[in-house]
Design a protein around this motif. Structure first.
Motif, PDB file in Angstrom:
ATOM      1  N   GLN A  19     -79.128  66.505 -10.914  1.00 18.93           N
ATOM      2  CA  GLN A  19     -78.231  65.528 -10.294  1.00 18.93           C
ATOM      3  C   GLN A  19     -78.841  64.966  -9.016  1.00 18.93           C
ATOM      4  O   GLN A  19     -78.733  63.769  -8.734  1.00 18.93           O
ATOM      5  CB  GLN A  19     -76.876  66.163 -10.015  1.00 18.93           C
ATOM      6  CG  GLN A  19     -76.074  66.463 -11.274  1.00 18.93           C
ATOM      7  CD  GLN A  19     -74.796  67.219 -10.983  1.00 18.93           C
ATOM      8  OE1 GLN A  19     -74.719  68.000 -10.035  1.00 18.93           O
ATOM      9  NE2 GLN A  19     -73.780  67.003 -11.806  1.00 18.93           N
ATOM     10  N   ARG A  22     -81.675  62.566  -9.937  1.00 20.09           N
ATOM     11  CA  ARG A  22     -81.096  61.354 -10.510  1.00 20.09           C
ATOM     12  C   ARG A  22     -80.611  60.419  -9.415  1.00 20.09           C
ATOM     13  O   ARG A  22     -80.870  59.204  -9.441  1.00 20.09           O
ATOM     14  CB  ARG A  22     -79.931  61.720 -11.427  1.00 20.09           C
ATOM     15  CG  ARG A  22     -79.228  60.511 -12.060  1.00 20.09           C
ATOM     16  CD  ARG A  22     -77.879  60.898 -12.623  1.00 20.09           C
ATOM     17  NE  ARG A  22     -76.973  61.355 -11.566  1.00 20.09           N
ATOM     18  CZ  ARG A  22     -75.815  61.968 -11.792  1.00 20.09           C
ATOM     19  NH1 ARG A  22     -75.455  62.238 -13.045  1.00 20.09           N
ATOM     20  NH2 ARG A  22     -75.048  62.350 -10.789  1.00 20.09           N
ATOM     21  N   ASP A  23     -79.903  60.962  -8.428  1.00 18.07           N
ATOM     22  CA  ASP A  23     -79.294  60.149  -7.382  1.00 18.07           C
ATOM     23  C   ASP A  23     -80.274  59.756  -6.283  1.00 18.07           C
ATOM     24  O   ASP A  23     -80.293  58.604  -5.839  1.00 18.07           O
ATOM     25  CB  ASP A  23     -78.108  60.895  -6.763  1.00 18.07           C
ATOM     26  CG  ASP A  23     -76.993  61.168  -7.766  1.00 18.07           C
ATOM     27  OD1 ASP A  23     -76.943  60.464  -8.797  1.00 18.07           O
ATOM     28  OD2 ASP A  23     -76.188  62.084  -7.521  1.00 18.07           O
ATOM     29  N   GLU A  24     -81.107  60.705  -5.858  1.00 22.25           N
ATOM     30  CA  GLU A  24     -81.957  60.479  -4.689  1.00 22.25           C
ATOM     31  C   GLU A  24     -83.300  59.840  -5.021  1.00 22.25           C
ATOM     32  O   GLU A  24     -83.920  59.217  -4.156  1.00 22.25           O
ATOM     33  CB  GLU A  24     -82.179  61.798  -3.944  1.00 22.25           C
ATOM     34  CG  GLU A  24     -80.886  62.425  -3.422  1.00 22.25           C
ATOM     35  CD  GLU A  24     -81.104  63.807  -2.818  1.00 22.25           C
ATOM     36  OE1 GLU A  24     -82.262  64.142  -2.464  1.00 22.25           O
ATOM     37  OE2 GLU A  24     -80.116  64.568  -2.708  1.00 22.25           O
TER      38      GLU A  24
END
Length: 251
Positions: A19, A22-24
């Motif tokens: 996660q 994916r986001d950073e």
């Protein structure tokens, strides 16, 4: 049978890391995909390199069903996993100066090609020199590494630099120093590494971004199909023939 508490904790840790990347790392993944697509569209070639267990993620995108046919493994003998005896020789070879240059000089890589270098720590001579030499030869370098190591360890290269310092694009796997997600009061060493899971996911996300970028330009990505589905061998034969001058893993 009862569930394992530690097994569940490992899944939770791996999912949390996935996660995070994916986001950073979304922007860097997209940039890497665009760079790969640019090279494919321009008639260039793609290479991936990793040493030790970092080689697993590099191999994961080479000659792979659902993967780009143009991705070639840039192999350094003795460092492609645990295929040598003693296995510790691979770790020793990562610290040998000059090896990366010799491999690149004898490889088919040319200016304008892309080289993806996977190294969890990014601190050993081999990945650092591979990146330095590749850029000097005019290749675009994408590094997949853990930036935590640049903050908490010292480089083993004479320059004092890390892989990240010689890349055009860097993808950070967020893996903590030591690559072990779990501890237990009765177990003296940390255990359960997640770097392969996360790094392979970053590699596949990057390839998905490249396929998307090509499709947006109206270019069919040269993808391979599984040989275990009907028509797969015929499809792959066509792709391997059409792009044969940019594929080196079958010669």
């Amino acid at each position: 049978m009862s569930e394992s508490k530690l097994a569940g904790q490992f899944f939770d840790a791996a999912i949390g890391l996935l996660q995070r990347v994916r986001d950073e790392e979304a922007g860097n993944v997209a940039a890497a995909g665009t760079a790969i697509a640019d090279t494919v569209a321009a008639g260039g070639r793609l290479f991936a390199f990793g040493a030790g267990h970092s080689s697993l993620a590099a191999q994961d995108v080479v000659y792979r069903a659902g993967g780009l046919a143009l991705m070639n493994l840039l192999a350094v003998p003795g460092t492609v996993g645990v295929d040598v005896t003693p296995a510790t020789l691979g770790s020793a070879l990562e610290r040998v100066d000059g090896l990366a240059g010799a491999v690149l000089d004898s490889s088919p890589a040319k200016p304008g090609d892309v080289l993806v270098i996977v190294s969890l720590s990014g601190r050993n001579s081999l990945p650092v020199e591979m990146a330095m030499n590749a850029r000097a030869l005019g290749l675009k370098v994408i590094g997949v590494t853990s930036l935590a190591y640049t903050e908490g360890t010292k480089s083993r290269h004479a320059s004092g630099t890390f892989l990240r310092d010689h890349c055009d694009i860097v993808l950070d796997s967020k893996i903590a120093i030591g690559d072990a997600e779990l501890t237990h009061a009765s177990i003296p060493a940390p255990f359960a590494p997640a770097s392969t899971v996360v790094t392979s996911a970053l590699m596949q996300a990057m390839m998905a971004a490249a396929a998307e970028s090509l499709a947006e330009r109206g270019i069919e990505p040269p993808l391979l199909r599984s040989g275990n589905v009907d028509g797969g061998h015929e499809w792959n034969g066509r792709v391997l023939t059409e792009y044969g001058d940019r594929i080196f893993f079958r010669h």
